[in-house]
Design an enzyme around this catalytic site. Sequence first.
Site, short mmCIF file in Angstrom:
data_model
loop_
_atom_site.label_atom_id
_atom_site.label_comp_id
_atom_site.label_asym_id
_atom_site.label_seq_id
_atom_site.Cartn_x
_atom_site.Cartn_y
_atom_site.Cartn_z
N THR A 157 71.84 106.95 -46.28
CA THR A 157 71.71 107.68 -45.05
C THR A 157 72.99 107.23 -44.11
O THR A 157 73.09 105.99 -43.90
CB THR A 157 70.36 107.14 -44.55
OG1 THR A 157 69.12 107.69 -45.34
CG2 THR A 157 70.21 107.99 -43.21
N GLU A 365 63.12 105.50 -49.96
CA GLU A 365 62.66 104.09 -49.86
C GLU A 365 61.16 103.89 -50.70
O GLU A 365 60.27 103.22 -50.22
CB GLU A 365 62.15 103.73 -48.22
CG GLU A 365 63.74 103.84 -47.68
CD GLU A 365 63.56 103.37 -46.07
OE1 GLU A 365 62.45 102.65 -45.81
OE2 GLU A 365 64.04 103.77 -45.22
#
Length: 386
Positions: A157, A365
């Site tokens: 990201t 995640e």
Amino acid sequence: MIRDQTRLDALLGDVHDWVRAVAHPAEDRVAQTDEVPTEIVADMAARGFFGWSIPQAYGGAGLTTEELVMGAMELSQCAVAFRARVGTNTGIGSEALVADGTEAQKADYLPRLASGEITGSFALTEPDAGSDASSLTTSARRDGDDYILNGRKCYITNAPIAGLFTVFARTDPDSKGARGVSAFLVERDMPGLSTSAPYAMMGQRGSPVGEVLLEDVRVPASAVIGGLEGQGFRTAMKVLNKQRVHLAALCTGPAIRMLDLAMDHAETRHQSGQAIIDFQLVAALLADCQTEIEAARALILQTARARDDGKDIALEASICKYFASEACGRIADRCVQVFGGAGYVANASTIERYYRDVRLFRLYEGTSQIHQLNIVKQMRKRRDTA
């Protein structure tokens, strides 16, 4: 832990108003241009959004975990791109420094991250090291007073726009698993570092995600976070345990927003002479959404307080991320159902965009399946030590 209720109330009120006055009207523009406008980024920086969890000594707000997740639930009640633009700086992109950085490293980078001068990025995942991050192959070979990094990171990201990367690499080539992994601070302008163009993704337009390529990148030994080799995976776990609670809050904000949209539609859409909210099966969908939002909120706040109290939250962090991300997915599906055909048509409602955006929450995640495994692992660990 709430340190200053007056300050927190002011922050939450400011964020609540900003989301509705600035973010909501700009959502279509972000989707069309695939970026958050520079003037909005500057506004977020001026309001301190980039530095929420960075200590006050380094220019941040120094929010506790509980305060951070409350802010996150407010900020994420809009298109994902807005919170993602600041989220790495006030979360995964700075937390390694906050947790384990040397004083010199903190003084150098944290003020710039807190102000939004630079954007941070957390470069752990690799093509063959995703759910099992301990199998990473990016190497860091010692060469005098420097290290030479080689490898490829993916699904990172903010990689295309980041100025500072927390890169995890193997400093002991003979090690296996988590041992021998170190964390490095690598600046964008270091020769040999490059990033890909942003991926074309299912959703989350305006939030650039891409690859980080490391080709003989020479960094000084002072770039090792904490100054110690072999501690990188411990640092990563510290970051991820906190970030999983943070991310759970960031799943709950969009759920609140989607339910608001569905409630508005159900109150104003009429069938058979009455608002569809008066049909019991529609009402049941809305009630289930509110119930899961409240359950997620309570779980997140409880876990945040436990972390602030210094407790081990490895189990609870996984539970938070697993429950909140899965709940958000269920809520998205129900809300589209409330809209009926209009929920599937892009120019009829923004609900279809939210539906696509939140799908990623169950993947990054730690996938839901990895968290299920970790939850049982942590349960067994606690039984053995009880």
